[in-house]
Design a protein around this motif. Structure first.
Motif, mmCIF file in Angstrom:
data_model
loop_
_atom_site.group_PDB
_atom_site.id
_atom_site.type_symbol
_atom_site.label_atom_id
_atom_site.label_comp_id
_atom_site.label_asym_id
_atom_site.label_seq_id
_atom_site.Cartn_x
_atom_site.Cartn_y
_atom_site.Cartn_z
ATOM 1 N N LYS A 52 0.840 -1.192 0.000
ATOM 2 C CA LYS A 52 0.000 0.000 0.000
ATOM 3 C C LYS A 52 0.877 1.245 0.000
ATOM 4 O O LYS A 52 1.766 1.396 0.842
ATOM 5 C CB LYS A 52 -0.914 0.001 1.226
ATOM 6 N N VAL A 53 0.607 2.107 -0.970
ATOM 7 C CA VAL A 53 1.317 3.379 -1.102
ATOM 8 C C VAL A 53 0.307 4.485 -0.823
ATOM 9 O O VAL A 53 -0.780 4.494 -1.396
ATOM 10 C CB VAL A 53 1.905 3.539 -2.526
ATOM 11 N N VAL A 54 0.680 5.409 0.055
ATOM 12 C CA VAL A 54 -0.212 6.499 0.432
ATOM 13 C C VAL A 54 0.450 7.826 0.111
ATOM 14 O O VAL A 54 1.593 8.066 0.498
ATOM 15 C CB VAL A 54 -0.568 6.420 1.936
ATOM 16 N N ASP A 55 -0.274 8.682 -0.594
ATOM 17 C CA ASP A 55 0.185 10.038 -0.891
ATOM 18 C C ASP A 55 -0.626 10.989 -0.016
ATOM 19 O O ASP A 55 -1.842 11.118 -0.181
ATOM 20 C CB ASP A 55 -0.029 10.352 -2.375
ATOM 21 N N LEU A 56 0.042 11.638 0.925
ATOM 22 C CA LEU A 56 -0.609 12.560 1.841
ATOM 23 C C LEU A 56 -0.614 13.950 1.211
ATOM 24 O O LEU A 56 0.415 14.604 1.133
ATOM 25 C CB LEU A 56 0.120 12.575 3.184
ATOM 26 N N GLY A 57 -1.773 14.367 0.738
ATOM 27 C CA GLY A 57 -1.890 15.640 0.027
ATOM 28 C C GLY A 57 -1.591 15.424 -1.440
ATOM 29 O O GLY A 57 -0.615 15.926 -1.977
ATOM 30 N N SER A 58 -2.449 14.658 -2.106
ATOM 31 C CA SER A 58 -2.174 14.247 -3.489
ATOM 32 C C SER A 58 -2.396 15.350 -4.523
ATOM 33 O O SER A 58 -2.062 15.162 -5.690
ATOM 34 C CB SER A 58 -3.003 13.014 -3.849
ATOM 35 N N GLY A 59 -2.936 16.491 -4.115
ATOM 36 C CA GLY A 59 -3.030 17.659 -4.986
ATOM 37 C C GLY A 59 -3.686 17.386 -6.320
ATOM 38 O O GLY A 59 -4.765 16.804 -6.404
ATOM 39 N N SER A 74 0.303 -2.710 -6.542
ATOM 40 C CA SER A 74 0.094 -2.155 -5.214
ATOM 41 C C SER A 74 -1.189 -1.338 -5.182
ATOM 42 O O SER A 74 -1.658 -0.858 -6.218
ATOM 43 C CB SER A 74 1.266 -1.247 -4.814
ATOM 44 N N GLN A 75 -1.717 -1.174 -3.990
ATOM 45 C CA GLN A 75 -2.876 -0.313 -3.792
ATOM 46 C C GLN A 75 -2.341 1.093 -3.534
ATOM 47 O O GLN A 75 -1.534 1.300 -2.628
ATOM 48 C CB GLN A 75 -3.682 -0.799 -2.587
ATOM 49 N N ILE A 76 -2.789 2.043 -4.335
ATOM 50 C CA ILE A 76 -2.343 3.427 -4.210
ATOM 51 C C ILE A 76 -3.515 4.244 -3.683
ATOM 52 O O ILE A 76 -4.621 4.186 -4.235
ATOM 53 C CB ILE A 76 -1.872 4.001 -5.573
ATOM 54 N N ILE A 77 -3.256 5.014 -2.623
ATOM 55 C CA ILE A 77 -4.297 5.825 -2.003
ATOM 56 C C ILE A 77 -3.814 7.270 -1.949
ATOM 57 O O ILE A 77 -2.694 7.536 -1.506
ATOM 58 C CB ILE A 77 -4.604 5.357 -0.558
ATOM 59 N N GLY A 78 -4.678 8.177 -2.376
ATOM 60 C CA GLY A 78 -4.369 9.594 -2.291
ATOM 61 C C GLY A 78 -5.389 10.315 -1.433
ATOM 62 O O GLY A 78 -6.587 10.027 -1.522
ATOM 63 N N THR A 94 -7.575 7.005 -14.194
ATOM 64 C CA THR A 94 -7.848 5.870 -15.075
ATOM 65 C C THR A 94 -7.203 4.585 -14.557
ATOM 66 O O THR A 94 -7.189 3.577 -15.257
ATOM 67 C CB THR A 94 -7.326 6.150 -16.497
ATOM 68 N N TYR A 95 -6.666 4.628 -13.347
ATOM 69 C CA TYR A 95 -5.937 3.488 -12.797
ATOM 70 C C TYR A 95 -6.824 2.679 -11.862
ATOM 71 O O TYR A 95 -7.426 3.224 -10.937
ATOM 72 C CB TYR A 95 -4.680 3.960 -12.051
ATOM 73 N N SER A 96 -6.867 1.382 -12.077
ATOM 74 C CA SER A 96 -7.704 0.515 -11.235
ATOM 75 C C SER A 96 -7.114 0.335 -9.833
ATOM 76 O O SER A 96 -7.833 -0.009 -8.902
ATOM 77 C CB SER A 96 -7.899 -0.850 -11.902
ATOM 78 N N ASN A 97 -5.826 0.562 -9.674
ATOM 79 C CA ASN A 97 -5.184 0.390 -8.370
ATOM 80 C C ASN A 97 -5.138 1.691 -7.548
ATOM 81 O O ASN A 97 -4.535 1.730 -6.484
ATOM 82 C CB ASN A 97 -3.766 -0.169 -8.532
ATOM 83 N N LEU A 98 -5.791 2.742 -8.036
ATOM 84 C CA LEU A 98 -5.733 4.058 -7.388
ATOM 85 C C LEU A 98 -7.095 4.482 -6.867
ATOM 86 O O LEU A 98 -8.083 4.469 -7.605
ATOM 87 C CB LEU A 98 -5.210 5.107 -8.385
ATOM 88 N N LYS A 99 -7.111 4.887 -5.598
ATOM 89 C CA LYS A 99 -8.311 5.460 -4.982
ATOM 90 C C LYS A 99 -7.950 6.835 -4.448
ATOM 91 O O LYS A 99 -6.903 7.008 -3.803
ATOM 92 C CB LYS A 99 -8.800 4.592 -3.825
ATOM 93 N N ILE A 100 -8.812 7.797 -4.733
ATOM 94 C CA ILE A 100 -8.609 9.174 -4.282
ATOM 95 C C ILE A 100 -9.712 9.502 -3.277
ATOM 96 O O ILE A 100 -10.885 9.247 -3.546
ATOM 97 C CB ILE A 100 -8.706 10.178 -5.459
ATOM 98 N N TYR A 101 -9.325 10.083 -2.153
ATOM 99 C CA TYR A 101 -10.302 10.468 -1.138
ATOM 100 C C TYR A 101 -10.156 11.946 -0.804
ATOM 101 O O TYR A 101 -9.040 12.445 -0.682
ATOM 102 C CB TYR A 101 -10.104 9.653 0.143
ATOM 103 N N ARG A 102 -11.283 12.599 -0.651
ATOM 104 C CA ARG A 102 -11.278 13.992 -0.188
ATOM 105 C C ARG A 102 -11.445 13.952 1.320
ATOM 106 O O ARG A 102 -12.545 14.009 1.850
ATOM 107 C CB ARG A 102 -12.392 14.806 -0.836
ATOM 108 N N LYS A 103 -10.315 13.779 1.979
ATOM 109 C CA LYS A 103 -10.287 13.651 3.436
ATOM 110 C C LYS A 103 -9.033 14.309 3.982
ATOM 111 O O LYS A 103 -8.014 14.392 3.305
ATOM 112 C CB LYS A 103 -10.262 12.182 3.858
ATOM 113 N N ASN A 104 -9.132 14.699 5.218
ATOM 114 C CA ASN A 104 -7.986 15.176 5.962
ATOM 115 C C ASN A 104 -7.206 13.938 6.414
ATOM 116 O O ASN A 104 -7.717 13.135 7.190
ATOM 117 C CB ASN A 104 -8.466 15.991 7.160
ATOM 118 N N PHE A 105 -5.992 13.782 5.945
ATOM 119 C CA PHE A 105 -5.241 12.560 6.248
ATOM 120 C C PHE A 105 -4.866 12.451 7.724
ATOM 121 O O PHE A 105 -4.492 11.388 8.193
ATOM 122 C CB PHE A 105 -4.005 12.400 5.358
#
Length: 173
Positions: A52-59, A74-78, A94-105
């Motif tokens: 699992k890869v997490v981008d904190l503040g994916s902009g 890998s599961q990618i989370i932004g 367009t990536y099946s392994n990427l999820k984007i959330y509008r949340k305060n990390f």
């Protein structure tokens, strides 16, 4: 024709207001990762075959889309708080392994992350350090670009050949 003008103007003002408001709320505006920084980051990413890869503040997504391509198994989370960059990233994902959330990390757990990437500003790095010390599992990697995590000694510091001599701080737990 006048209705179209006012519609476009209204949308532009809404976007501007949204960016200004989220900048006031978070203390910084969403900034894309430069191409030189992105290239250098990818030269120093750890090998992950799954995880699992997490981008904190994916902009605006220019880094997280590349991470999704680089780590296809890998599961990618932004996480992004600002509505306009979040919406942009969400719509163009367009990536099946990427999820984007509008949340305060700061309100989610990163305890299962194998790699955390962030581009935050120095004032938030102290709070981030506290969060990471409580949550990050042993063996996880943290790559922070431009700003160090105060109180931590990086495993490696990479200086980028750009105008500001920006740095990448590589940490492991």
């Amino acid at each position: 024709m006048m209705i179209l003008f006012f519609l476009v103007l209204s949308i532009a003002l809404l976007i501007l207001f949204s960016l200004v408001y989220s900048t006031i709320q978070t203390g910084i505006s969403p900034m894309p990762t430069s191409s030189k920084m992105r290239e250098a980051l990818f030269l120093h990413l750890p090998e992950l075959h799954k995880g699992k890869v997490v981008d904190l503040g994916s902009g605006w997504g220019n880094l997280i889309f590349s991470l999704s391509k680089h780590y296809p198994n890998s599961q990618i989370i932004g996480y992004e708080c600002s509505p306009i960059p979040y919406l942009f990233t969400f719509l163009f994902n367009t990536y099946s392994n990427l999820k984007i959330y509008r949340k305060n990390f700061f309100k989610i757990s990163v305890s299962d992350a194998d790699l955390i990437v962030c581009y935050l500003y120095s004032k938030r790095m102290g709070a981030l350090r506290e969060k990471l010390e409580k949550e990050v599992k042993p063996g996880a990697w943290i790559l922070s670009h431009t700003f160090a995590i105060s109180g931590w000694v990086p495993k490696q510091i990479i200086e980028i050949n750009d105008l500001y001599h920006s740095k990448i701080y590589v940490y492991t737990r």
